[in-house]
Scaffold this motif. Structure first.
Motif, PDB file in Angstrom:
ATOM      1  N   GLY A   1     -78.349  38.081  15.402  1.00 51.39           N
ATOM      2  CA  GLY A   1     -78.313  38.256  16.847  1.00 51.39           C
ATOM      3  C   GLY A   1     -79.373  39.183  17.407  1.00 51.39           C
TER       4      GLY A   1
ATOM      5  N   PHE B   1     -82.152  37.957  19.755  1.00 50.30           N
ATOM      6  CA  PHE B   1     -81.852  37.373  21.061  1.00 50.30           C
ATOM      7  C   PHE B   1     -81.566  38.441  22.104  1.00 50.30           C
ATOM      8  CE2 PHE B   1     -80.385  34.423  17.758  1.00 50.30           C
ATOM      9  CZ  PHE B   1     -81.292  33.402  17.991  1.00 50.30           C
TER      10      PHE B   1
ATOM     11  N   GLN C   1     -80.104  37.577  25.235  1.00 49.21           N
ATOM     12  CA  GLN C   1     -79.184  37.051  26.234  1.00 49.21           C
ATOM     13  C   GLN C   1     -78.190  38.137  26.642  1.00 49.21           C
ATOM     14  OE1 GLN C   1     -80.444  35.252  23.864  1.00 49.21           O
ATOM     15  NE2 GLN C   1     -81.095  33.381  24.840  1.00 49.21           N
TER      16      GLN C   1
ATOM     17  N   LEU D   1     -74.664  38.505  24.995  1.00 51.49           N
ATOM     18  CA  LEU D   1     -74.536  38.942  23.603  1.00 51.49           C
ATOM     19  C   LEU D   1     -74.502  40.460  23.555  1.00 51.49           C
ATOM     20  CD1 LEU D   1     -77.029  36.531  21.795  1.00 51.49           C
ATOM     21  CD2 LEU D   1     -74.527  36.389  21.843  1.00 51.49           C
TER      22      LEU D   1
ATOM     23  N   LYS E   1     -73.196  27.109  26.643  1.00 50.92           N
ATOM     24  CA  LYS E   1     -73.785  28.407  26.285  1.00 50.92           C
ATOM     25  C   LYS E   1     -73.690  28.633  24.768  1.00 50.92           C
ATOM     26  CE  LYS E   1     -73.000  31.865  29.167  1.00 50.92           C
ATOM     27  NZ  LYS E   1     -72.337  33.016  29.844  1.00 50.92           N
TER      28      LYS E   1
ATOM     29  N   ILE F   1     -76.984  28.854  22.168  1.00 55.88           N
ATOM     30  CA  ILE F   1     -77.295  30.027  21.339  1.00 55.88           C
ATOM     31  C   ILE F   1     -77.213  29.684  19.858  1.00 55.88           C
ATOM     32  CG2 ILE F   1     -74.996  31.115  21.246  1.00 55.88           C
ATOM     33  CD1 ILE F   1     -78.369  32.901  21.764  1.00 55.88           C
TER      34      ILE F   1
ATOM     35  N   LYS G   1     -80.488  27.966  19.025  1.00 55.14           N
ATOM     36  CA  LYS G   1     -81.578  28.945  18.912  1.00 55.14           C
ATOM     37  C   LYS G   1     -81.488  29.705  17.590  1.00 55.14           C
ATOM     38  CE  LYS G   1     -82.443  29.744  23.795  1.00 55.14           C
ATOM     39  NZ  LYS G   1     -82.568  30.729  24.871  1.00 55.14           N
TER      40      LYS G   1
END
Length: 120
Positions: free
Chosen positions: A70, A73, A75, A78, A101, A105, A108
């Motif tokens: 994570g 990212f 976002q 998160l 959503k 993610i 990605k």
């Protein structure tokens, strides 16, 4: 496999339903993703490498989806908290799962593994 199935079946609703739906969403992302039980929690691996997992936040008592990589990212949904590598997506049991959503993610994150940025 029975212990893994038991994990899902032993959850109380609505968390049980959310986790079962998330399991399906995650597994359909790629044929090389599998679900195993490690550390007492359902972990999803991509070609044997930890990819994401499901758990319940101790403080907020909310289910969440954790992305192992994570940190890659930004976002706003998160949350990193005190983790160096992982970020989590808290899920509200009073709302429908934000499927688009979640799928975005996951896609990605999966691309990190497929691109070679994360070694598998």
């Amino acid at each position: 496999m029975k212990q893994l199935d038991d994990f899902y079946l032993n959850q109380e609703e609505p968390i049980k339903g959310m986790f079962l739906a998330l399991k399906e969403i995650i597994l359909k992302q790629d044929k090389d993703i599998n679900n195993v039980l490690k550390y007492g929690m359902p972990i999803f691996c991509y070609k044997g490498k930890m990819f994401c997992y499901l758990w319940i936040h101790k403080k907020f008592k909310q289910p969440y989806l954790a992305l192992v990589e994570g940190k890659h990212f930004d976002q706003p949904f998160l949350i990193q908290e005190n983790r160096s590598r992982m970020k989590i997506m808290l899920l509200n049991t009073d709302e429908d799962l934000p499927i688009e959503k979640i799928e975005t993610i996951l896609e990605k994150a999966l691309n990190l593994y497929k691109s070679g940025i994360i070694k598998v």
